[in-house]
Design a protein around this motif. Structure first.
Motif, PDB file in Angstrom:
ATOM      1  N   SER A 100      35.842  45.005  69.663  1.00 18.98           N
ATOM      2  CA  SER A 100      36.507  45.141  68.144  1.00 18.98           C
ATOM      3  C   SER A 100      35.222  45.320  67.143  1.00 18.98           C
ATOM      4  CB  SER A 100      37.517  44.107  67.892  1.00 18.98           C
ATOM      5  OG  SER A 100      37.043  42.969  67.783  1.00 18.98           O
ATOM      6  N   GLY A 101      33.984  44.711  67.910  1.00 17.44           N
ATOM      7  CA  GLY A 101      32.888  44.824  67.012  1.00 17.44           C
ATOM      8  C   GLY A 101      31.741  44.388  67.781  1.00 17.44           C
ATOM      9  N   PRO A 102      30.516  44.071  67.074  1.00 19.02           N
ATOM     10  CA  PRO A 102      29.389  43.722  67.907  1.00 19.02           C
ATOM     11  C   PRO A 102      29.586  42.199  68.631  1.00 19.02           C
ATOM     12  CG  PRO A 102      28.785  44.239  65.876  1.00 19.02           C
ATOM     13  CD  PRO A 102      30.224  44.070  65.738  1.00 19.02           C
ATOM     14  N   CYS A 103      28.894  42.009  70.075  1.00 24.84           N
ATOM     15  CA  CYS A 103      29.272  40.762  70.675  1.00 24.84           C
ATOM     16  C   CYS A 103      28.074  40.432  70.787  1.00 24.84           C
ATOM     17  CB  CYS A 103      29.872  41.081  71.894  1.00 24.84           C
ATOM     18  SG  CYS A 103      30.396  39.591  72.859  1.00 24.84           S
ATOM     19  N   MET A 104      27.843  39.220  70.067  1.00 26.91           N
ATOM     20  CA  MET A 104      26.402  38.441  70.093  1.00 26.91           C
ATOM     21  C   MET A 104      25.807  38.237  71.588  1.00 26.91           C
ATOM     22  SD  MET A 104      25.418  37.832  67.187  1.00 26.91           S
ATOM     23  CE  MET A 104      24.342  36.331  67.164  1.00 26.91           C
ATOM     24  N   ASP A 105      24.559  38.650  71.791  1.00 23.14           N
ATOM     25  CA  ASP A 105      23.771  38.606  73.030  1.00 23.14           C
ATOM     26  C   ASP A 105      24.633  39.112  74.428  1.00 23.14           C
ATOM     27  OD1 ASP A 105      21.939  37.070  71.720  1.00 23.14           O
ATOM     28  OD2 ASP A 105      22.951  35.102  71.857  1.00 23.14           O
TER      29      ASP A 105
ATOM     30  N   ILE B 117      33.921  36.584  76.824  1.00 19.13           N
ATOM     31  CA  ILE B 117      33.064  35.464  76.507  1.00 19.13           C
ATOM     32  C   ILE B 117      31.648  35.614  77.047  1.00 19.13           C
ATOM     33  CG2 ILE B 117      33.076  32.841  76.270  1.00 19.13           C
ATOM     34  CD1 ILE B 117      35.939  32.905  76.497  1.00 19.13           C
ATOM     35  N   VAL B 118      30.778  35.498  76.479  1.00 15.40           N
ATOM     36  CA  VAL B 118      29.257  35.436  76.769  1.00 15.40           C
ATOM     37  C   VAL B 118      28.873  34.143  77.006  1.00 15.40           C
ATOM     38  CG1 VAL B 118      26.990  36.164  76.058  1.00 15.40           C
ATOM     39  CG2 VAL B 118      28.866  37.870  75.245  1.00 15.40           C
ATOM     40  N   HIS B 119      28.383  33.883  78.334  1.00 14.67           N
ATOM     41  CA  HIS B 119      27.828  32.862  78.796  1.00 14.67           C
ATOM     42  C   HIS B 119      26.169  32.764  78.946  1.00 14.67           C
ATOM     43  CE1 HIS B 119      31.716  31.274  79.728  1.00 14.67           C
ATOM     44  NE2 HIS B 119      32.063  32.428  80.325  1.00 14.67           N
TER      45      HIS B 119
ATOM     46  N   ARG C 122      29.292  30.256  71.586  1.00 13.65           N
ATOM     47  CA  ARG C 122      29.756  31.621  71.126  1.00 13.65           C
ATOM     48  C   ARG C 122      30.990  32.108  70.774  1.00 13.65           C
ATOM     49  NH1 ARG C 122      24.772  32.429  71.413  1.00 13.65           N
ATOM     50  NH2 ARG C 122      23.594  32.595  73.314  1.00 13.65           N
ATOM     51  N   VAL C 123      30.886  33.078  69.982  1.00  8.36           N
ATOM     52  CA  VAL C 123      32.255  33.657  69.372  1.00  8.36           C
ATOM     53  C   VAL C 123      32.778  34.384  70.550  1.00  8.36           C
ATOM     54  CG1 VAL C 123      33.464  34.564  67.531  1.00  8.36           C
ATOM     55  CG2 VAL C 123      31.473  33.211  67.010  1.00  8.36           C
TER      56      VAL C 123
END
Length: 153
Positions: free
Chosen positions: A75-80, A104-106, A113-114
């Motif tokens: 739905s939008g940018p996913c950090m890292d 979920i980014v680990h 992380r959001v």
């Protein structure tokens, strides 16, 4: 129609990667979208992935079996996401659903992380995707060889 789209994409990608020899995330995303089917509501997930590929900061491909893959548009940018050593996907009783589940980014530091919401899910035609990737690799090798031939003359 699909073959024409792949041929146009192949020409655009080769023009774009002529100097670096490597596809950008945007070029990879275009390639994967060219091999994606119509959006589906969900897919079966048995708790582990066979592999995954980041396609920029708002999409990724996940393999649930060697010959079964899904394009997840977020739905939008996913950090890292581009730097993540690992990801996980939420699910409800073995089903990953668009608009409900998240990636979920680990890794990458101590910050929490959001989770990134999955906006849409599309099945990938893995066989034709692999064939197109092989064509791209062979074209890059041929182009590189041609470039080296002109440099030595």
């Amino acid at each position: 129609m699909k073959k024409m789209l792949v041929a146009m994409l192949l020409a655009a990608v080769l023009g774009g990667c002529a100097t670096t020899g490597k596809l950008t995330s945007a070029e990879r995303l275009d390639l994967y979208r060219a091999h994606a089917g119509e959006p589906v509501k969900n897919f079966r997930y048995f708790g582990s992935l066979n592999g995954w590929t980041e396609l920029g900061d708002s999409a990724l491909a996940v393999w649930t079996k060697p010959n079964e893959a899904w394009l997840l548009n977020l739905s939008g940018p996913c950090m890292d996401l581009s730097f993540a050593p690992a990801i996980s996907i939420t699910n409800m009783m073995g089903q990953v659903s668009a608009r409900f589940d998240r990636v979920i980014v680990h890794g990458g530091g101590p910050m929490a992380r959001v989770p990134c919401r999955i906006d849409s899910i599309q099945p990938l035609d893995v066989k034709s995707l692999r064939a197109s990737e092989k064509e791209l690799r062979e074209a890059k090798v041929s182009e590189r060889a041609a470039d080296q031939g002109t440099e030595t003359e």
